[in-house]
Write an enzyme that holds these catalytic residues in place. Structure first.
Site, PDB file in Angstrom:
ATOM      1  N   GLY A  12      -0.207 -54.936 -25.545  1.00 51.86           N
ATOM      2  CA  GLY A  12       0.315 -53.392 -25.375  1.00 51.86           C
ATOM      3  C   GLY A  12       1.763 -53.688 -25.019  1.00 51.86           C
ATOM      4  N   GLY A  14       3.910 -51.256 -24.352  1.00 50.16           N
ATOM      5  CA  GLY A  14       4.526 -49.914 -23.715  1.00 50.16           C
ATOM      6  C   GLY A  14       4.930 -50.003 -22.505  1.00 50.16           C
ATOM      7  N   PHE A  15       5.384 -48.854 -21.512  1.00 49.44           N
ATOM      8  CA  PHE A  15       5.619 -48.960 -20.107  1.00 49.44           C
ATOM      9  C   PHE A  15       4.896 -49.902 -19.524  1.00 49.44           C
ATOM     10  CE2 PHE A  15       6.905 -44.441 -21.542  1.00 49.44           C
ATOM     11  CZ  PHE A  15       8.250 -44.825 -21.672  1.00 49.44           C
ATOM     12  N   GLY A  16       3.627 -49.790 -19.383  1.00 47.02           N
ATOM     13  CA  GLY A  16       2.783 -50.632 -18.402  1.00 47.02           C
ATOM     14  C   GLY A  16       3.075 -52.100 -18.720  1.00 47.02           C
ATOM     15  N   VAL A  80      -5.313 -56.378 -31.776  1.00 44.88           N
ATOM     16  CA  VAL A  80      -6.703 -56.988 -30.878  1.00 44.88           C
ATOM     17  C   VAL A  80      -7.618 -56.174 -31.230  1.00 44.88           C
ATOM     18  CG1 VAL A  80      -7.588 -57.149 -28.776  1.00 44.88           C
ATOM     19  CG2 VAL A  80      -5.130 -58.018 -29.044  1.00 44.88           C
ATOM     20  N   GLU A 175       7.744 -28.591 -25.107  1.00 43.35           N
ATOM     21  CA  GLU A 175       8.940 -29.198 -25.677  1.00 43.35           C
ATOM     22  C   GLU A 175       9.173 -28.974 -27.106  1.00 43.35           C
ATOM     23  OE1 GLU A 175       9.935 -32.149 -21.997  1.00 43.35           O
ATOM     24  OE2 GLU A 175       8.739 -32.969 -23.942  1.00 43.35           O
ATOM     25  N   ASP A 304      -2.165 -45.429 -19.532  1.00 44.17           N
ATOM     26  CA  ASP A 304      -3.088 -44.518 -20.064  1.00 44.17           C
ATOM     27  C   ASP A 304      -4.803 -44.828 -20.159  1.00 44.17           C
ATOM     28  OD1 ASP A 304      -0.595 -42.817 -19.784  1.00 44.17           O
ATOM     29  OD2 ASP A 304      -0.662 -42.698 -22.212  1.00 44.17           O
TER      30      ASP A 304
END
Length: 437
Positions: A12, A14-16, A80, A175, A304
Site C-alpha cells: 500500500g 497511501g499515507f501510511g 496482493v 464537502e 485505516d
C-alpha cells in the site's frame, strides 16, 4: 560471506505505507513497495475531482516519481492476495509472483473501502468515493444527469434527474453536498438552455442527530447553517432503507434522484483474512500497542486497516494524519530492532485538528485549542491541503485551479468520460431484486 540485508515489504502506497517507506530511507534494508495502482492519491481532495473542481492528476502522483531517489526501495505494481506469516512470504498477481516475495518485516497499509452495512447491492446505485476511478465515475454520473435533464421531455423526470442525494453527514458528505450545490448554482448556471441548474435539489441525509459528529457541536451547527445557505436540504435522524435506479427510500419517504452518492461508512481491506487474525466490525485488524499483530512482531498493520486505542486511551481515527504517524512509528520500531535498541514508547496519536469545507469561503476548523468557522477557516483549510499535497507540481496546479475558480466561479474539469450509460438498466435492477417505486 556477505550477510543479506533485511527485507521489508510494504503493501500500500497511501499515507501510511509511503510514510513508512520514507522513514526507512536511510536504513540498511531492502524495501519492496507494492500497490495495485501506480499512483499515490491525496484522498482529502478526491471529492473535488468528483465535482469537477480538480483533475485527477492534480491530486495524485506516480509512486515511482515520489520515491525515485530512494535507493533502497523497489516499486512493484501488483495486487496482493495473501500473506503466509509462517513462511514469511507475500503472494499475489499482476506482477507479484506467487510465493516469490519473502520478507523479514512486513507493513500492511492497504486502507479501506466504503461499506453499505450489509446492503452491498446498493453500490450499483449509490457509489462511494475512495479512488480516482470512483471520483471520475461520480463526475460522469453527476454531469450526465444534467445533460439528460436538458433532453428530458417529462417534467417529473427532469425534476428527478436534477435531484442529488448524498448519504452520510461526515466530512466527505458535507464537502460533496456543498461542492455540488455550488457546481449547480454557479459553474453550470449558464450552460444549459432548457433547464435551470440552479433549481437542482441537493439533499444530504444523516442518520445521526447532527452533521460532522467528530467535531464540536457548535461547529456542526455552523456547518449545517452554511449548507442551508447554499440551498442544501439537510435531513438529520434520517435512515436510508432502500436504494434503486430511481431514487432512495428515506424512512417511509421515497425520494426520486438522478444521482445518489454514498458517504456513510467504510470497511477495511481484507488484511485480517490474509493474516488470519481478529478484526473489529469494520474489518480492521486488532493490533498491539506497537501496531504489530499478535504472535508476529515482524508484521505491522497501520492506517485505516488497523484498530488501535493508543497509550492515552484515544481511539486512533481512520484519517490521513493518523496513517502517516502510524507508518512512521512502525518504521521506528523496525529501526530499533535492527540496531538492537530499546523499542520506542507505545504509540500516541497526535491530533492536530479536524477540518471540513462547506463550499466557497466557508469551512469549520477544530484545532483543539481554538475553533474557527467562516472565511478564515476556509483559507486555513485551503492552505493546509495545499501544503500536504505530495509534490510541488500538485501544489501549484491546485492553487492555480482554486484561484481561477474563486475569481470566475468556473470549473475547468467538467469532462464526461467513460461509458455513456449512467444508470443501471431496468433488467439489471430486476436481477438485483430491487423494487422500482
Amino acid at each position: 560471506m556477505v550477510q543479506a540485508r533485511p527485507r521489508v515489504i510494504i503493501i500500500g502506497a497511501g499515507f501510511g505505507g509511503l510514510s513508512a517507506a520514507k522513514a526507512l530511507a536511510d536504513a540498511a534494508v531492502d524495501i519492496t513497495l507494492i500497490d495495485q495502482r501506480n499512483h499515490h492519491l491525496f484522498q482529502p481532495l478526491l471529492y473535488q475531482v468528483a465535482t469537477a473542481s480538480l483533475s485527477p492528476a492534480d491530486i495524485a502522483a506516480p509512486i515511482r516519481s515520489v520515491v525515485w531517489d530512494q535507493k533502497n526501495l523497489t516499486v512493484v505494481l501488483g495486487k496482493v492476495s495473501g500473506v503466509d506469516t509462517e513462511a514469511k512470504t507475500v503472494s499475489g498477481d499482476n506482477g507479484v509472483r506467487s510465493g516469490a516475495l519473502p520478507y523479514d518485516y512486513l507493513i500492511i497499509a492497504t486502507g479501506a473501502r466504503h461499506a453499505y452495512f450489509g446492503n452491498d447491492h446498493w453500490e450499483t446505485f449509490a457509489p462511494g468515493l475512495k479512488t480516482i476511478e470512483d471520483a471520475t465515475a461520480i463526475r460522469h454520473r453527476l454531469l450526465m444527469a444534467f445533460e439528460q435533464a436538458e433532453m428530458a421531455i417529462d417534467a417529473a423526470e427532469t425534476e428527478r434527474l436534477l435531484s442529488i442525494v448524498i448519504i452520510g453527514g461526515g466530512p466527505t458528505g458535507v464537502e460533496l453536498a456543498g461542492s455540488i450545490a455550488e457546481l449547480a448554482r454557479a459553474a453550470l448556471a449558464r450552460d444549459f438552455r432548457r433547464i435551470d441548474p440552479r433549481k437542482a435539489k441537493v439533499i444530504l441525509v444523516e442518520a445521526g442527530a447532527r452533521l460532522l459528529a467528530t467535531f464540536p457541536e457548535d461547529l456542526s451547527a455552523a456547518a449545517l447553517k452554511s449548507l442551508q445557505r447554499l440551498g442544501v436540504e439537510v435531513r438529520l435522524n434520517a435512515r436510508v432503507s432502500d436504494c434503486n435506479a430511481q431514487g432512495v427510500k428515506i424512512g417511509d419517504d421515497f425520494v426520486g434522484a438522478g444521482t445518489i452518492l454514498w458517504a456513510a461508512g467504510v470497511q477495511a481491506s481484507p488484511a485480517a483474512s490474509w493474516l488470519k487474525v481478529e478484526a473489529d466490525r469494520a474489518g480492521r485488524v486488532k493490533v498491539a500497542a506497537d501496531y504489530s499483530i499478535p504472535g508476529h512482531p515482524d508484521v505491522f498493520v497501520v492506517g485505516d486497516t488497523a484498530a488501535l486505542t493508543d497509550a492515552r486511551g484515544v481511539v486512533v481515527p481512520g484519517v490521513g494524519p493518523a496513517a502517516k504517524q502510524a507508518g512512521k512509528y512502525a518504521a521506528r520500531v523496525i529501526m530499533a530492532r535492527l540496531h538492537g535498541e530499546v523499542a520506542p514508547a507505545a504509540f500516541v496519536y497526535r491530533n492536530y485538528g479536524n477540518l471540513a469545507t462547506i463550499g466557497r469561503r466557508a469551512a469549520v476548523v477544530d484545532f483543539n485549542w481554538i475553533k474557527l468557522r467562516g472565511p478564515l477557516a476556509w483559507w486555513l483549510w485551503g492552505g493546509a491541503h495545499i501544503f500536504f499535497l505530495i509534490d510541488f507540481r500538485n501544489r501549484v496546479a491546485v492553487a492555480i485551479n482554486w484561484l481561477w475558480s474563486f475569481l470566475t466561479y468556473k470549473r475547468g474539469a467538467r469532462l464526461i468520460t467513460g461509458p455513456t450509460i449512467t444508470q443501471p438498466r431496468e433488467a439489471d435492477t430486476e436481477r438485483k431484486g430491487m423494487s422500482q417505486e
